[in-house]
Design an enzyme around this catalytic site. Structure first.
Site, short mmCIF file in Angstrom:
data_model
loop_
_atom_site.label_atom_id
_atom_site.label_comp_id
_atom_site.label_asym_id
_atom_site.label_seq_id
_atom_site.Cartn_x
_atom_site.Cartn_y
_atom_site.Cartn_z
N LYS A 93 -1.47 -10.12 -10.23
CA LYS A 93 -1.52 -9.15 -11.32
C LYS A 93 -0.14 -9.00 -11.96
O LYS A 93 -0.01 -9.05 -13.19
CB LYS A 93 -2.00 -7.80 -10.77
CG LYS A 93 -2.06 -6.69 -11.77
CD LYS A 93 -1.34 -5.39 -11.44
CE LYS A 93 -0.71 -5.10 -10.19
NZ LYS A 93 0.06 -3.90 -10.05
N LYS A 114 10.28 -3.10 -14.10
CA LYS A 114 9.58 -3.48 -12.86
C LYS A 114 8.93 -4.86 -13.00
O LYS A 114 8.97 -5.69 -12.08
CB LYS A 114 8.52 -2.41 -12.54
CG LYS A 114 7.53 -2.77 -11.46
CD LYS A 114 8.16 -2.89 -10.09
CE LYS A 114 7.09 -3.24 -9.05
NZ LYS A 114 7.64 -3.51 -7.74
P1 NAD Z 1 -3.41 -0.30 -2.33
O1 NAD Z 1 -4.58 -1.07 -2.83
O2 NAD Z 1 -3.04 -0.35 -0.90
O3 NAD Z 1 -3.57 1.25 -2.70
C1 NAD Z 1 -4.22 1.72 -3.84
C2 NAD Z 1 -5.03 2.95 -3.49
O4 NAD Z 1 -5.64 3.40 -4.68
C3 NAD Z 1 -6.13 2.68 -2.47
O5 NAD Z 1 -6.10 3.65 -1.44
C4 NAD Z 1 -7.42 2.78 -3.30
O6 NAD Z 1 -8.53 3.27 -2.55
C5 NAD Z 1 -6.99 3.75 -4.37
N1 NAD Z 1 -7.78 3.61 -5.60
C6 NAD Z 1 -8.15 2.48 -6.26
N2 NAD Z 1 -8.85 2.78 -7.36
C7 NAD Z 1 -8.92 4.13 -7.41
C8 NAD Z 1 -9.52 5.06 -8.30
N3 NAD Z 1 -10.20 4.62 -9.37
N4 NAD Z 1 -9.40 6.38 -8.04
C9 NAD Z 1 -8.72 6.83 -6.95
N5 NAD Z 1 -8.13 5.99 -6.06
C10 NAD Z 1 -8.24 4.68 -6.29
O7 NAD Z 1 -2.18 -0.77 -3.26
P2 NAD Z 1 -0.62 -0.56 -2.96
O8 NAD Z 1 -0.09 -1.77 -2.27
O9 NAD Z 1 -0.40 0.79 -2.38
O10 NAD Z 1 -0.05 -0.62 -4.46
C11 NAD Z 1 -0.21 0.46 -5.36
C12 NAD Z 1 0.60 0.14 -6.63
O11 NAD Z 1 2.00 -0.01 -6.29
C13 NAD Z 1 0.20 -1.19 -7.30
O12 NAD Z 1 0.29 -1.06 -8.69
C14 NAD Z 1 1.24 -2.18 -6.78
O13 NAD Z 1 1.42 -3.28 -7.65
C15 NAD Z 1 2.46 -1.30 -6.68
N6 NAD Z 1 3.46 -1.69 -5.66
C16 NAD Z 1 3.07 -2.13 -4.44
C17 NAD Z 1 4.05 -2.48 -3.48
C18 NAD Z 1 3.68 -2.95 -2.09
O14 NAD Z 1 4.57 -3.43 -1.37
N7 NAD Z 1 2.43 -2.83 -1.67
C19 NAD Z 1 5.40 -2.38 -3.82
C20 NAD Z 1 5.77 -1.91 -5.08
C21 NAD Z 1 4.79 -1.56 -6.00
#
Ligand code: NAD
Length: 296
Positions: A238, A170
């Protein structure tokens, strides 16, 4: 099957919904309960903590922003590992580094829990449509056992190898896509300043060897000055940072990747961390005095 899901943000809410739609019993937790509202209305059960979610589940997934969040949720106080029982499994869908998942696996193995890294690619659209690529590292038998659940999240689940192999795959993918995003901003500002309309450049490159997934976001993104987040600049910074750090750890020279990382840091310092990752191009727009958008 009883499934736990922690972190229901931009990605997690869609993946969790698709698991729920697949007929599984879903227990969710997020530090922001509002984020889980839709899932709860669809029949998911709320857990008061990661530990409570683990106690109710045979398999648990996390989708959290940063490696330190994953570590806190899994091995921190009241974390997942304190509630998981022997014979259960944990998949981390977040984008993290291989050393984080290996530390978590040590804690998991001590409790008889299988720990696998399973980061995803395909964006929020892919998460909603269940067309993600899921890159899995860890025990192959556990991968095979839970593949039917992974297939509800994406249509391209693949086994990458031992623990950490999914994370590495990834990071490689995102380093390519995000570095190309920086290069695209330089190429387009140069082409526009040389007198060719952005739409013409887009069409010329679309039919040529420079065509990339990153550029295909232009018509709905930067061309319309639309920087609504789906994948944020903070997460992009990140991910590129995870790649350059891995390169440092392994003594792999990566000059271009480190330059790309600086551009994402520039965007964060402009206050654009919560905008879509494509907003990194605005740094180059300011430097060149050119906006990347078609003529009216
Ligand atoms: P986001 O910030 O929208 O969602 C993360 C969620 O985790 C939030 O709802 C937040 O409240 C929750 N959270 C944070 N800390 C927490 C904790 N300590 N305990 C419980 N909940 C907690 O992020 P996202 O865009 O959904 O991305 C999530 C992961 O997926 C990341 O690692 C990102 O790099 C990866 N990712 C994102 C995408 C994208 O297009 N957004 C695509 C592929 C991978």
């Amino acid at each position: 099957m009883k499934v736990g899901f922690i972190g229901v943000g931009f990605m997690g809410r869609h993946m969790a919904r698709n698991i729920l739609k697949g007929g599984h019993d879903l227990t969710v937790f997020d530090i922001n309960k509002d984020a889980a509202e839709e899932l709860l209305s669809l029949g998911a059960t709320w857990a008061a903590s990661p530990r409570a979610a683990a106690q109710a589940s045979e398999v648990v997934f996390t989708s959290l922003p940063r490696p330190q969040d994953v570590e806190e949720v899994t091995t921190g106080e009241g974390g997942l590992m304190s509630g998981m029982s022997s014979g259960t499994a944990y998949f981390d869908l977040s984008t993290t580094d291989p050393s984080t998942i290996k530390r978590i696996a040590e804690a998991g193995n001590a409790r008889g829990v299988q720990v696998l890294d399973a980061p995803v690619s395909g964006g929020t659209g892919g998460a909603e449509a269940a067309t993600l690529c899921v890159m899995v590292g860890g025990d192959k038998d556990t991968y095979d056992k839970f593949k039917p659940v992974l297939d509800l999240i994406g249509d391209k689940a693949m086994y990458c190898g031992g623990l950490g192999s999914g994370a590495v795959s990834k990071i490689v993918n995102n380093l390519i896509g995000l570095s190309v995003g920086v290069l695209l901003s330089e190429a387009f500002t140069m082409g526009i300043k040389a007198g060719v309309d952005a739409q013409t450049l887009f069409e010329a490159v679309s039919g040529s060897s420079g065509n990339t997934t990153s550029m295909r976001s232009f018509p709905n993104g930067i061309f319309q000055r639309n920087f609504d987040p789906g994948f944020q600049v903070d997460l992009a910074a990140k991910d590129v940072g995870l790649a350059t750090q891995l390169g440092r750890d392994l003594r792999v020279p990566m000059e271009m990747s480190n330059i790309a990382q600086q551009r994402y840091i520039d965007a964060q310092n402009k206050g654009w961390g919560r905008l879509a990752a494509g907003a990194v191009a605005r740094v180059q727009e300011e430097r060149s005095g050119v906006e990347i958008k078609p003529n009216e």
